[in-house]
Design an enzyme around this catalytic site. Structure first.
Site, PDB file in Angstrom:
ATOM      1  CB  VAL A  88       1.397   2.680  -5.339  1.00 61.33           C
ATOM      2  CG1 VAL A  88       0.093   2.329  -4.516  1.00 61.33           C
ATOM      3  CG2 VAL A  88       1.631   3.840  -6.233  1.00 61.33           C
ATOM      4  CB  ILE A  89       3.641   0.652  -0.219  1.00 62.05           C
ATOM      5  CG1 ILE A  89       5.143   1.057  -0.473  1.00 62.05           C
ATOM      6  CG2 ILE A  89       3.795  -0.800   0.667  1.00 62.05           C
ATOM      7  CD1 ILE A  89       5.973   1.351   0.510  1.00 62.05           C
ATOM      8  CB  THR A  93      -8.073  -1.543   1.164  1.00 60.28           C
ATOM      9  OG1 THR A  93      -7.258  -0.486   0.687  1.00 60.28           O
ATOM     10  CG2 THR A  93      -8.316  -1.603   2.710  1.00 60.28           C
ATOM     11  CG  HIS A  95      -6.726   3.023  -1.544  1.00 59.52           C
ATOM     12  ND1 HIS A  95      -7.994   3.899  -1.326  1.00 59.52           N
ATOM     13  CD2 HIS A  95      -6.112   4.378  -2.153  1.00 59.52           C
ATOM     14  CE1 HIS A  95      -7.879   4.905  -1.672  1.00 59.52           C
ATOM     15  NE2 HIS A  95      -6.648   5.413  -1.885  1.00 59.52           N
TER      16      HIS A  95
HETATM   17  C1  DLZ Z   1      -4.672   6.802  -0.441  1.00 62.89           C
HETATM   18  C2  DLZ Z   1      -3.324   6.369  -0.565  1.00 62.89           C
HETATM   19  C3  DLZ Z   1      -2.657   5.181  -0.018  1.00 62.89           C
HETATM   20  C4  DLZ Z   1      -3.500   4.102   0.768  1.00 62.89           C
HETATM   21  N1  DLZ Z   1      -1.529   4.625  -0.433  1.00 62.89           N
HETATM   22  C5  DLZ Z   1      -0.874   5.562  -1.210  1.00 62.89           C
HETATM   23  C6  DLZ Z   1       0.742   4.898  -1.547  1.00 62.89           C
HETATM   24  O1  DLZ Z   1       0.836   3.937  -1.189  1.00 62.89           O
HETATM   25  N2  DLZ Z   1       1.170   5.816  -2.488  1.00 62.89           N
HETATM   26  C7  DLZ Z   1       0.826   6.916  -2.866  1.00 62.89           C
HETATM   27  O2  DLZ Z   1       1.394   7.573  -3.436  1.00 62.89           O
HETATM   28  N3  DLZ Z   1      -0.387   7.583  -2.562  1.00 62.89           N
HETATM   29  C8  DLZ Z   1      -1.193   6.574  -1.644  1.00 62.89           C
HETATM   30  N4  DLZ Z   1      -2.598   7.161  -1.120  1.00 62.89           N
HETATM   31  C9  DLZ Z   1      -2.818   8.436  -1.780  1.00 62.89           C
HETATM   32  C10 DLZ Z   1      -3.506   8.727  -3.143  1.00 62.89           C
HETATM   33  O3  DLZ Z   1      -2.353   8.442  -4.169  1.00 62.89           O
HETATM   34  C11 DLZ Z   1      -4.191  10.153  -3.305  1.00 62.89           C
HETATM   35  O4  DLZ Z   1      -3.431  11.013  -3.043  1.00 62.89           O
HETATM   36  C12 DLZ Z   1      -5.457  10.177  -2.638  1.00 62.89           C
HETATM   37  O5  DLZ Z   1      -6.276   8.856  -2.713  1.00 62.89           O
HETATM   38  C13 DLZ Z   1      -6.373  11.310  -2.792  1.00 62.89           C
HETATM   39  O6  DLZ Z   1      -6.666  11.358  -4.207  1.00 62.89           O
END
Ligand code: DLZ
Length: 162
Positions: A88-89, A93, A95
């Site tokens: 996760v980067i 926002t 999120h």
């Molecule tokens: C939507 C989203 C965003 C913005 N960033 C990441 C991320 O950096 N790394 C990741 O693994 N997943 C991201 N997602 C997708 C969410 O994990 C998820 O798949 C969606 O919100 C749908 O439930």
């Protein structure tokens, strides 16, 4: 403080994984990173004796879906430990926070619900370079660390009464 090299560990301290079975769940988001984590985890499990037949890999769309993918493993596959790999980067926002909170609490819940190791192999970084540095770059590979942790936790459970 120097950042730990995620691929550095005392090899002698790792038990044999020869008869252990592993599930690995990999998030497709940031796949360049997560596929490198998966390669690291698989190679490290094999280095310690796990066989190809005993390592099962499945993919989910994003890190948020890792706990459910891991739960499918627990319910439908005969595995001793499940490794969750994601990246996760931080964006503009909030999120990032919601995904990190969700996967963290989800992983804790799975450990306690199934009484088996679910290993948290998720990178949570400020930018892509920090993630690359920890997916086979200058700080090692979080997949290696997750694999070693999985082996140690399976061994702990199997030998807890000794
Ligand atoms: C939507 C989203 C965003 C913005 N960033 C990441 C991320 O950096 N790394 C990741 O693994 N997943 C991201 N997602 C997708 C969410 O994990 C998820 O798949 C969606 O919100 C749908 O439930």
């Amino acid at each position: 403080m120097a950042t730990k090299d995620l691929s550095q560990y005392d090899i002698e301290s790792v038990p044999s994984a020869e008869n252990m079975r592993f599930g690995i769940v990999v998030a497709e988001w940031n796949f360049e990173i997560t596929s490198a984590l998966a390669n690291g985890a698989v190679n490290t499990l094999k280095k310690h004796g796990a066989t190809d037949e005993n390592i099962r890999v499945k993919y989910v769309p994003g890190t948020f879906e890792l706990p459910l993918g891991a739960q499918y493993f627990a319910e439908m596959e005969n595995v001793d430990a499940i490794i969750l790999l994601g990246c996760v980067i931080q964006g503009e926002t909030r999120h990032f926070d919601y995904i990190c909170d969700g996967v963290t609490q989800g992983t804790i819940d799975l450990n306690l619900k199934y009484n088996k190791p679910f290993i948290f192999g998720v990178l949570t970084t400020n930018d892509e370079q920090q993630a690359k540095d920890r997916a086979g770059g200058k700080h090692g590979n979080k997949g290696d660390e997750a694999a070693v942790t999985a082996i140690k936790m399976v061994h702990l459970k199997q030998n807890f009464s000794d």
